[in-house]
Design a protein around this motif. Structure first.
Motif, PDB file in Angstrom:
ATOM      1  N   ILE A 124       0.766  -1.313  -0.138  1.00  0.00           N
ATOM      2  CA  ILE A 124       0.173  -0.023  -0.059  1.00  0.00           C
ATOM      3  C   ILE A 124       0.990   1.319   0.023  1.00  0.00           C
ATOM      4  CG2 ILE A 124      -1.845   1.150   1.128  1.00  0.00           C
ATOM      5  CD1 ILE A 124      -2.351  -1.358   2.744  1.00  0.00           C
TER       6      ILE A 124
ATOM      7  N   LEU B  80      -2.397   5.236   3.084  1.00  0.00           N
ATOM      8  CA  LEU B  80      -2.793   4.600   4.395  1.00  0.00           C
ATOM      9  C   LEU B  80      -3.522   5.822   5.266  1.00  0.00           C
ATOM     10  CD1 LEU B  80       0.365   2.574   5.075  1.00  0.00           C
ATOM     11  CD2 LEU B  80      -1.873   1.813   5.222  1.00  0.00           C
TER      12      LEU B  80
ATOM     13  N   SER C 240      -8.164   3.079   9.533  1.00  0.00           N
ATOM     14  CA  SER C 240      -8.257   1.482   9.187  1.00  0.00           C
ATOM     15  C   SER C 240      -7.019   0.962   9.502  1.00  0.00           C
ATOM     16  CB  SER C 240      -8.919   1.166   7.757  1.00  0.00           C
ATOM     17  OG  SER C 240      -7.976   1.723   6.917  1.00  0.00           O
TER      18      SER C 240
ATOM     19  N   PRO D 178      -4.015  -1.159   8.725  1.00  0.00           N
ATOM     20  CA  PRO D 178      -3.214  -1.679   7.645  1.00  0.00           C
ATOM     21  C   PRO D 178      -3.350  -3.295   7.146  1.00  0.00           C
ATOM     22  CG  PRO D 178      -1.908  -0.381   9.010  1.00  0.00           C
ATOM     23  CD  PRO D 178      -3.070  -0.746   9.635  1.00  0.00           C
TER      24      PRO D 178
ATOM     25  N   GLN E  29      -6.313  -3.882   5.252  1.00  0.00           N
ATOM     26  CA  GLN E  29      -6.295  -3.668   3.892  1.00  0.00           C
ATOM     27  C   GLN E  29      -5.503  -4.548   3.032  1.00  0.00           C
ATOM     28  OE1 GLN E  29      -5.460   0.734   3.417  1.00  0.00           O
ATOM     29  NE2 GLN E  29      -5.625   0.836   5.645  1.00  0.00           N
TER      30      GLN E  29
ATOM     31  N   LYS F 122      -7.047  -7.624   2.305  1.00  0.00           N
ATOM     32  CA  LYS F 122      -8.365  -7.395   1.117  1.00  0.00           C
ATOM     33  C   LYS F 122      -7.691  -7.101  -0.091  1.00  0.00           C
ATOM     34  CE  LYS F 122     -11.984  -5.622   3.988  1.00  0.00           C
ATOM     35  NZ  LYS F 122     -12.924  -4.317   4.182  1.00  0.00           N
ATOM     36  N   LEU F 123      -6.512  -6.598  -0.180  1.00  0.00           N
ATOM     37  CA  LEU F 123      -5.894  -6.434  -1.584  1.00  0.00           C
ATOM     38  C   LEU F 123      -5.430  -7.623  -2.001  1.00  0.00           C
ATOM     39  CD1 LEU F 123      -3.846  -3.091  -0.835  1.00  0.00           C
ATOM     40  CD2 LEU F 123      -5.939  -3.393  -2.347  1.00  0.00           C
TER      41      LEU F 123
END
Length: 464
Positions: free
Chosen positions: A263, A268, A272, A274, A277, A280-281
């Motif tokens: 990311i 960022l 939320s 990291p 994230q 999810k990615l």
């Protein structure tokens, strides 16, 4: 054939094995600050956050080496505060003991509140006070049954955190080496250094990240409190302390590199996790629920350790008062299970105040302020610990061939100076000013009262 359990003079048992202590050390090093709070620090400082973690990691390592050196010389002690009493006197020792114990109670309360929040992610209709009572009841019982059960619980709590971090690091390495395409661009190490500046949002934001990371490391000293109930304590303390820096580098720096490699740090936010994230990615739809489970176990782990530590510290306080006092008679006792049961029950009972916080916002506001004050008091406690270590070095207890703190003549004063700078920096961060002022007020008032109390005891003894 089972080895015979060694019993200490006070009745506690040396039942914690090396694997228990090592995992407790990891659990103390890794908190929810990494899983949830790292987004905030990265958004403030960009890739420079790794420098912040590295600098603080080194100073916490030196503090742990100082604590480890004192425990190595006398592994019969249950808390590092006992060394403050021994080398800085009963006034400072009693003040530090009470301050640290009260801080622990508030940390317990904060973690108990957090557990309810995480459980309500799945069960929003269950009242928070029910969740809090269940978790407090279970973990207090774990601590009352035996130190070994506490160690076993911490072992598995820490294992869950490690698995989550290692899984994210492996996922991240795969994504970066395969140059995976995400909605935010390509996953690559280049993302870390793209448009890199040391102070992307100004020097102030960089400096304000230091207290944030400092409090993320808070609790790293918990491992030392297990030494009094560990098998082969001198072997265990050396291993646990020496690996502190390695754990920080591996879990914190490794995780941060992966996060910012996948990311772009400019994407960022503080709102939320990291970790969520990244997963999810990577195409993991249950990322939020999984990380919620991890931070739930992290909070339960912190609560478990807090109850253990608070019980031992209150027991230590009880042993330092006159033997004819009610406090000594009530709490300076070890149960048949080899734990300070009365001190644990009393500490856990105070944490029951937590459910009341949901009744009114006024109580919650006061709690937030008091928690801030108690957190800032830890800086003072850590500093006093370093000063006590210097006194230990000048005493007859010093073991020249013991577990020596490296480069003592330089690292000891530098660590004390650094803790002082961290405390001063709080006055330049608006949200931390109240806590810092409260910590000074607490020190002056409670420290002063303790001084006069001890002077009165001394004069009474002389007159007798």
């Amino acid at each position: 054939m089972k080895s015979k359990i060694e019993e200490n003079q006070d009745g506690t048992m040396r039942v914690l094995s090396n694997r228990h202590v090592q995992m407790i050390a990891i659990g103390g090093t890794i908190g929810t600050g990494l899983f949830l709070g790292s987004g905030s620090t990265i958004s403030k400082t960009g890739p420079s956050v790794m420098l912040v973690y590295l600098i603080l990691g080194f100073f916490f390592f030196f503090m742990m080496r100082a604590i480890g050196e004192m425990f190595y010389s006398d592994p019969s002690q249950h808390t590092f505060v006992s060394f403050i009493s021994r080398y800085l006197g009963p006034v400072v020792g009693h003040f530090t003991g009470w301050t640290y114990w009260i801080g622990l109670v508030f940390v317990c309360m904060a973690e108990l509140t957090a557990t309810a929040t995480y459980v309500q992610y799945w069960f929003p209709h269950i009242p928070s006070w029910i969740v809090e009572l269940v978790f407090l009841g279970i973990l207090a019982s774990v601590n009352l049954i035996a130190a070994r059960l506490f160690g076993e619980a911490e072992f598995w709590f820490a294992m869950i955190k490690i698995v989550a971090i290692v899984a994210m690091i492996i996922t991240g390495i795969f994504m970066m080496t395969s140059h995976s395409v995400t909605p935010l661009g390509h996953a690559s190490l280049i993302n870390i250094f793209h448009n890199y500046t040391l102070f992307p949002h100004g020097v102030f934001n960089f400096i304000s990240a230091f207290p944030m990371v400092f409090f993320a490391f808070q609790g790293i000293e918990f491992v030392s409190i297990t030494i009094g109930e560990a098998k082969s304590p001198r072997v265990v303390i050396k291993k646990a302390v020496n690996e502190t820096l390695i754990r920080i580098l591996l879990f914190y720096i490794g995780a941060l590199i992966v996060i910012m490699g996948i990311i772009p740090w400019t994407s960022l936010t503080a709102n939320s996790s990291p970790f969520v994230q990244v997963f999810k990615l990577a195409g993991f739809p249950a990322a939020a629920a999984t990380i919620n489970f991890v931070v739930l176990t992290s909070s339960a782990s912190s609560l478990n350790s807090c109850i253990f530590s608070a019980g031992r510290h209150f027991y230590q306080l009880a042993t330092e008062v006159p033997e004819n006092s009610w406090m000594y008679k009530t709490f300076a006792k070890i149960s048949r299970n080899g734990v300070p049961a009365a001190a644990i029950i009393f500490s856990a009972t105070l944490v029951l105040i937590t459910p009341l916080m949901s009744l009114t916002t006024a109580i919650s506001s006061v709690f937030t302020i008091v928690t801030g004050v108690s957190s800032d008091m830890y800086i003072i406690v850590y500093t006093l610990t370093m000063v006590a270590h210097r006194k230990y070095r000048a005493s007859s207890d010093f073991l020249p061939d013991g577990f020596i703190m490296p480069w003592y003549k330089v690292t000891s004063p530098l660590t004390i100076l650094f803790f002082g700078i961290i405390f001063i920096s709080l006055f330049f961060i608006p949200e931390d000013v109240i806590g810092a002022v409260g910590a000074i007020v607490w020190t002056l008032i409670f420290g002063g009262l303790e001084f006069f109390r001890q002077r009165k005891i001394t004069s009474t003894n002389i007159n007798q």
